[in-house]
Each structure stands twice: as structure tokens, then as C-alpha cells.
Design an enzyme around this catalytic site. Structure first.
Site, PDB file in Angstrom:
ATOM      1  N   SER A 156       0.770  -1.085  -0.022  1.00 31.40           N
ATOM      2  CA  SER A 156      -0.180  -0.097   0.053  1.00 31.40           C
ATOM      3  C   SER A 156       0.826   1.226   0.038  1.00 31.40           C
ATOM      4  CB  SER A 156      -1.096  -0.103   1.112  1.00 31.40           C
ATOM      5  OG  SER A 156      -2.174  -0.841   1.068  1.00 31.40           O
ATOM      6  N   LYS A 159       0.199   3.786  -2.794  1.00 34.74           N
ATOM      7  CA  LYS A 159      -0.598   4.796  -2.922  1.00 34.74           C
ATOM      8  C   LYS A 159      -0.200   6.101  -2.855  1.00 34.74           C
ATOM      9  CE  LYS A 159      -4.386   2.037  -0.664  1.00 34.74           C
ATOM     10  NZ  LYS A 159      -3.888   0.559  -0.327  1.00 34.74           N
ATOM     11  N   SER A 220      -6.092   3.514   4.314  1.00 36.68           N
ATOM     12  CA  SER A 220      -5.252   2.653   3.336  1.00 36.68           C
ATOM     13  C   SER A 220      -6.251   1.847   2.840  1.00 36.68           C
ATOM     14  CB  SER A 220      -4.208   1.726   3.790  1.00 36.68           C
ATOM     15  OG  SER A 220      -3.358   1.294   2.877  1.00 36.68           O
ATOM     16  N   LYS A 346       3.048   6.498   5.537  1.00 33.58           N
ATOM     17  CA  LYS A 346       2.033   5.547   4.860  1.00 33.58           C
ATOM     18  C   LYS A 346       2.877   4.306   5.325  1.00 33.58           C
ATOM     19  CE  LYS A 346      -1.280   4.243   2.492  1.00 33.58           C
ATOM     20  NZ  LYS A 346      -1.420   3.125   3.513  1.00 33.58           N
TER      21      LYS A 346
END
Length: 396
Positions: A156, A159, A220, A346
Site C-alpha cells: 500500500s 498509494k 489505506s 504511509k
């Protein structure tokens, strides 16, 4: 001579009693033996404050009388110890030199046998991360690295590129954060309810750009990231997802990221996306190096610094749903260190990619620091160690 059963039994009892008495007698002598083996100070002298790090993980920090272990050196692989005194201790007929030490934070102090220490500040070793990098966000200078140029699956963390392109569209077109994004595609709705890939459920057929942006960044959300990508590309069906992935790769090329290849908007592998109606030609996963991930994060933070307002939130209710931030370096979380000023950025995980994390923070008087750890098993501890190392060495 014939031994009767009665005589034999009596002899067994007698032997047992003698054995028990001997054992009790031995036990009563143990404290005296222990007290005779204590440590005593032979000599002591102050020394110029000198940096040391562990030379062996077998050592330990003790109190002066050596009766209490205060810390195992094995628990402090990246710690610099500062010695201020040299002490000669006698143990039985043996004498040995110990250093009086304290860690940099001042939380642990005691005495360590000198051969368990090596002169100099501690080098950094990240035991679990397969790749890692620390970067100055202002200069792009790599401050520390481990396999930083090797492309790896990044889950993720992918992203960040998606969110950059969303920011870019809002900034450069007539679209706004209140523009509506279509979320009616059945595959995305099923993805939102998945126990593995879900989190933010599409209970409505449209959400604002801002709502999906926050869901993708904080929670997320995988379906939110794909929906946003399709919106950036101009539509709301899987064909626009394919177009968006081309835009991701074009942006990577524009930034001269030679170790970045994208096949999904959210970081899920193709093998998982296929059942939801999303797959493109190419490999199974987004493959990006730790250094290129740091550069992507740098572009996002530098060009659109407002991202840190959302990434620093521990949680946020979006369209009636609680979005939880899994960044455990934020205030109030398990690995929080107030000195590091972490405000992003993140997290990511798949079985293929392992635990991935992009961290960032800016201490007063320093440039902003960006760290990346990929395929880690202890991502927050190792990120914290990496950040502490950079600041302790005045690398930024």
C-alpha cells in the site's frame, strides 16, 4: 550372610535419610559460598567521556557490586554508550576492568566489562528490513541505506503515487476536493467488504474526492485508491484503471525513477485484483526501490504539504465510517518518540511485500527527514532506530 526383606528395607531407609541430610547440609552452605564470590572495587579513575558501542551481544550492564543485571547488550544493537569512569573490580582472585557507562538518552547506566565494548559510536544495523533508506527531503541526499536501489514489492505504499496524481488533478484542473467520484462498480463494493482487502465500505454510489483521499491515506482503503485512479484518468470502470496505471508509470519516468514499475493503483497484487475485475498486463506487483519510494514521498510532501495534515491524524470519521491510521509512530501510539516529530506518512502490507513503512518528520532546526523500510518484520522499531541514528550522528 542372608539379608532378610526387613533388613533390606531398613538399609534403604538409612541410605535415604543420609542422602537427605547431605543435601540439606550442602544447601545451607550455598549462601556462604555466594557471599564469598562478590565483586569489590580495587581502583577507580575518571576518564574523558568516550563513545563506545557493543562489541559482543553476550555482555550486560550491571550495578557496581555486580549483584544485579540492569540491561542486556543484546537489546541495544544500535546504542552508543558513553563511558566516564574506569573501574577495576576483583572477583575471587581475578581482577577485571569495567567501564561506567550511560546510554545517550540517559535511561540506562551501569558497569560493563571493557572487552564487551568497542570504541566509537554505534553503527546502525536493521535486522529485519530487506531494504531501507533515510533521505533529506530538501536535498534528496541519501543519509543511510540498505539495498536502496533494489526494486521490491511495496504493497500500500504504492498509494503515495496515486495520491500525488489526485493532488495534481485537483491543483491543475477545474476539479475540486468536493468533486464527486463514482463508486458504483460492483467489484469495488465487494473489495470494500473483504476481510483481507477491505476496510472502507462503498455504501454509496459516489463520494467526494476528499473523502476517498482521506480513506485511502488514513485507512489505506484499497477500493478508494482504485476509484480515485479511475477518476483521475477520466472515468469509473476498469478500463480507466488501466489508463491510470499508465499515468503512474509515466509520472515515475518523468521523475527519472529508474527502479519503479506499477501494475496497480493500490498495491494489491494482480493475483488478488483479478477476482474483483481489475488486472493489467505486466508483473504481479508494483516493484519500486526504497530510494525511489523516498523520492515519491518527497515530491508528494514538497508539492502538496497539506497531505501531512491528514497523515498525522490518528483516526478520522469519513462519511460515517471510522478510518484508523496504523502509523504507530504517531503521538499516543506504542512506538512514539516525541523527539522525532513524526507526522506521516504511509503503511503497507501484503504477504509478498511484507511490512512496509514510509515515515517522515521534521525536528526544529533540521531539514525534513524521510525514511523507508521495505519487507520488514519490525517496521516501527526499525524506523525509529533509523531516525534516531540520523539525528544522533547529525546527518541532517
Amino acid at each position: 550372610m542372608t539379608i532378610t526383606s526387613s533388613n533390606r528395607f531398613s538399609r534403604i531407609i538409612l541410605i535415604t535419610v543420609v542422602a537427605l541430610l547431605s543435601m540439606l547440609s550442602f544447601m545451607s552452605l550455598k549462601p556462604a559460598a555466594a557471599s564469598a564470590a562478590t565483586y569489590s572495587v580495587v581502583s577507580s579513575s575518571n576518564m574523558t567521556k568516550t563513545a563506545y558501542h557493543r562489541a559482543s551481544s553476550k555482555g550486560a550492564v550491571y550495578n557496581l557490586s555486580h549483584t544485579k543485571k540492569l540491561a542486556n547488550l543484546s537489546s541495544y544493537p544500535n546504542t552508543t554508550w558513553y563511558a566516564t569512569k574506569k573501574v577495576t573490580l576483583k572477583h575471587g582472585s581475578t581482577k577485571a576492568i569495567y567501564y561506567a557507562v550511560k546510554n545517550g538518552a540517559g535511561t540506562v547506566s551501569g558497569y560493563v566489562w571493557h572487552s564487551y565494548l568497542a570504541k566509537g559510536k554505534a553503527p546502525l544495523t536493521l535486522k529485519y528490513a530487506k531494504a531501507a533508506v533515510a533521505m533529506d527531503a530538501k536535498t534528496d541526499k541519501v543519509l543511510w541505506s540498505k539495498n536502496a536501489n533494489t526494486p521490491r514489492a511495496i504493497a500500500s505504499v504504492s498509494k503515495l503515487m496515486t495520491l500525488y496524481l489526485v493532488e495534481q488533478k485537483v491543483a491543475n484542473t477545474g476539479s475540486t476536493w468536493n468533486s464527486k467520484v463514482t463508486t458504483s462498480y460492483s467489484g469495488l463494493k465487494r473489495m470494500g467488504t473483504s476481510s483481507v482487502y477491505g476496510g472502507f465500505k462503498f455504501t454509496q454510489n459516489s463520494y467526494t474526492v476528499k473523502q476517498l483521499y482521506q480513506a485511502a491515506l488514513i485507512e489505506s482503503s484499497n477500493n478508494a485508491a482504485i476509484a480515485l485512479g479511475q477518476w483521475v484518468a477520466g472515468g469509473s470502470t476498469p478500463s480507466y484503471n488501466t489508463k491510470f496505471i499508465s499515468m503512474m508509470n509515466a509520472q515515475a519516468k518523468k521523475w527519472n525513477l529508474g527502479n519503479a514499475t506499477y501494475v496497480s493503483a493500490n498495491g494489491m497484487e494482480q493475483s488478488a485484483l483479478r477476482s474483483y475485475g481489475y488486472s493489467v498486463s505486466g508483473g504481479d506487483a508494483n516493484m519500486v526501490s526504497a530510494k525511489d519510494v523516498a523520492l515519491i514521498a518527497k515530491h508528494l510532501i514538497t508539492d502538496y504539504p497539506a497531505v501531512l495534515t491528514d497523515s498525522s491524524r490518528g483516526s478520522l470519521t469519513v462519511a460515517g465510517q471510522l478510518c484508523y491510521n496504523y502509523n504507530n509512530l504517531l503521538p499516543g501510539r506504542k512506538y512514539y518518540d516525541s523527539a522525532l516529530k513524526v507526522d506521516g506518512l504511509k503503511t503497507g502490507y501484503t504477504a509478498l511485500a511484507g511490512y512496509c513503512f514510509v515515515g517522515t518528520g521534521q525536528k526544529s532546526g533540521h531539514d525534513r527527514l524521510i525514511t523507508v523500510v521495505l519487507h520488514d518484520e519490525d517496521e516501527f522499531t526499525e524506523t525509529r532506530s533509523l531516525m534516531q541514528y540520523v539525528y544522533a550522528r547529525n546527518l541532517i
